[in-house]
Write an enzyme that holds these catalytic residues in place. Structure first.
Site, short mmCIF file in Angstrom:
data_model
loop_
_atom_site.label_atom_id
_atom_site.label_comp_id
_atom_site.label_asym_id
_atom_site.label_seq_id
_atom_site.Cartn_x
_atom_site.Cartn_y
_atom_site.Cartn_z
N TYR A 159 0.85 -1.20 0.00
CA TYR A 159 0.00 0.00 0.00
C TYR A 159 0.88 1.24 0.00
O TYR A 159 2.09 1.16 0.24
CB TYR A 159 -0.90 0.01 1.25
CG TYR A 159 -1.89 -1.13 1.26
CD1 TYR A 159 -1.57 -2.32 1.94
CD2 TYR A 159 -3.08 -1.06 0.58
CE1 TYR A 159 -2.46 -3.38 1.94
CE2 TYR A 159 -3.97 -2.13 0.58
CZ TYR A 159 -3.65 -3.28 1.26
OH TYR A 159 -4.50 -4.34 1.26
N HIS A 177 -0.95 11.52 10.18
CA HIS A 177 -1.36 12.34 9.03
C HIS A 177 -2.83 12.12 8.68
O HIS A 177 -3.20 12.06 7.51
CB HIS A 177 -0.49 12.00 7.81
CG HIS A 177 -0.15 13.21 6.99
ND1 HIS A 177 -0.83 13.55 5.86
CD2 HIS A 177 0.80 14.15 7.14
CE1 HIS A 177 -0.33 14.65 5.33
NE2 HIS A 177 0.66 15.03 6.10
C1 GCO Z 1 4.61 17.48 8.68
C2 GCO Z 1 3.50 17.63 7.70
C3 GCO Z 1 3.93 17.84 6.28
C4 GCO Z 1 2.73 18.12 5.41
C5 GCO Z 1 3.07 19.09 4.30
C6 GCO Z 1 1.83 19.43 3.47
O1 GCO Z 1 4.36 16.95 9.77
O2 GCO Z 1 5.70 18.01 8.39
O3 GCO Z 1 2.59 16.57 7.85
O4 GCO Z 1 4.68 16.80 5.81
O5 GCO Z 1 2.25 16.91 4.88
O6 GCO Z 1 3.59 20.23 4.89
O7 GCO Z 1 2.15 20.32 2.43
MG MG Z 2 2.32 16.46 10.02
#
Ligand code: GCO
Ligand code: MG
Length: 432
Positions: A160, A238
């Site tokens: 995945y 995320h």
């Molecule tokens: C992090 C964030 C980033 C975001 C990105 C989106 O913790 O640094 O999740 O990786 O995904 O800034 O544009």
């Molecule tokens: Mg993040």
């Protein structure tokens, strides 16, 4: 001598290391006095530019640069409807540039304007990821040897795609899982010759929550067995998983003593944090997607999070961020400002000004600056021995080399540079 006024406001687009950055430059009517601010919303730079050039610029030309708070408050409501990433990034570019100017006028670094240093430097965390636990561990070992003490760990999920590791094997490819015991087989594989274009406008691959959580839990077990508990590890969910699975996951990771578990839920599911709080002591970090005070205030009021992950330009700049940090301090919540590659070095300098001056600093995310970026932005905060150090210059202590910035214009991007379209095995959307 009359107080300097805003004579011009410029927006500079540049992508020195393949990430679109948006910088605001405020020119005053005093020769040589100007300031820079970060307005980077990398997925939607054009509306931010328009919000500044077409609306805030005509609204602010002639305003006295001293009055940062009044400029912020009047600009904030000048659109009547307010908040949101576009208007807040526009406001942030102005706000950070005004703090930069004020520091230059006072001949003081911004952190001194904010009350002075409560620490000499800001501890940072860096990112590791890989297709195997050994690969993640080896990256971690290399960082530990360089003096880093806080490491974010992410791993790909066999069969995945997953956040934080865009490996060829399982990243942005629409992968197929061959073993139904390990998770559902993607619809694109169930139906012969399925028209993938129907599903994948901007292929982010197929994500499934259970296989992801199994891979992550196995990674934490591996990391703790290999490194013990002396090093701090962090993990970014995320969003992506159904909220009740997030509650379960937060409990399952408690034994691995994470420094924090990030974006367990989407902002729309903020209410679920109450369930997590009553069932586990896993430290919780949330905020990079917040772009309104209505999202962060309940989290602080009820102590539902431990780390404020706000992206300073998405909340409107230094002025609102310092107030949120102050509320956090009163409620026992620490700062962990968002610091990805799509925060410009000017934004990182603003993060650092708050990191040094706020008593309730937690940790600073640091995405290593590319070589071109460091040249375009003289005065980039320096990171050594796992800490980010100020350069003690007046203002934000950073500048932009506009001539050099022009050498890195925005590249054409398919799908308008959209964030990855990630889907479940049945083809339904996943956030994000
Ligand atoms: C992090 C964030 C980033 C975001 C990105 C989106 O913790 O640094 O999740 O990786 O995904 O800034 O544009
Ligand atoms: Mg993040």
């Amino acid at each position: 001598m009359a107080n300097p006024k805003i004579r011009d406001i410029q927006v500079i687009f540049t992508e020195p290391d393949n990430i679109r950055l948006v910088i605001v430059k405020i020119i005053t009517d005093q020769d040589g006095l100007y300031g820079v601010g970060c307005a980077t919303f990398t997925q939607r730079p054009n509306p931010v530019k328009s919000a500044i050039e077409d609306y805030l610029k005509p609204f602010l030309i002639g305003a006295e640069v001293n009055n940062i708070e009044d400029i912020w408050q009047s600009s904030y409501v000048s659109s009547y409807w307010r908040n949101g990433p576009v208007l807040n990034n526009a406001l942030s570019g102005i706000d950070q540039a005004l703090w930069d100017i004020k520091g230059k006028m006072a001949n003081m670094p911004v952190y001194d304007l904010l009350g002075g240093k409560t620490r000499e430097a800001a501890a940072v965390y860096v990112h590791t990821s890989g297709d195997s636990e050994e690969e993640v561990g080896d990256q971690m070992q290399a960082y530990v040897e360089k003096g880093f003490h806080h490491i974010r760990v992410q791993i790909s999920t066999p069969g995945y795609s997953t956040y934080g590791n865009k490996s060829a094997k399982t990243g942005n490819q629409t992968t197929s899982n061959k073993d139904p015991l390990k998770g559902p087989i993607p619809i694109t594989k169930r139906i012969k010759n399925y028209d993938k274009n129907k599903l994948y406008a901007h292929p982010g691959g197929v994500f499934e929550p259970k296989p992801y959580m199994r891979s992550a839990l196995s990674l934490f077990e591996y990391i703790r067995n290999r490194f013990g508990y002396g090093i701090e590890i962090l993990h970014d969910v995320h969003e992506r998983i159904p909220p009740i699975l997030g509650v379960w996951f937060a409990k399952e990771v408690e034994k691995y003593q994470l420094f924090f578990l990030e974006d367990l839920f989407s902002p729309e599911d903020n209410e679920y944090f109450k369930m997590v709080r009553s069932q586990t002591s896993t430290p919780i970090a949330m905020g990079e997607l917040y772009s309104s005070p209505h999202e962060i205030i309940p989290m602080l009021k009820d102590r539902l999070i431990d780390f404020i992950r706000i992206h300073i330009s998405d909340i409107g700049g230094i002025s609102p961020a310092k107030k949120i940090a102050a509320m956090g301090e009163i409620m026992g919540v620490r700062t962990a400002w968002h610091g990805p590659g799509d925060t410009s070095p000017v934004g990182h300098a603003s993060n650092l000004a708050l990191d040094l001056s706020c008593y309730n600093f937690g940790i600073q995310e640091y995405s290593i600056f590319g070589e071109n970026t460091k040249e375009v932005f003289p005065g980039c905060p320096e990171v050594k021995q796992g800490m980010m150090w100020p350069n003690d210059k007046p203002g934000l202590g950073i500048d932009i080399d506009e001539k050099l910035a022009k050498k890195f214009p925005f590249k054409e991007r398919e799908y308008g540079g959209a964030w990855d379209t990630v889907r479940r095995a049945d083809g339904s959307m996943v956030k994000p």
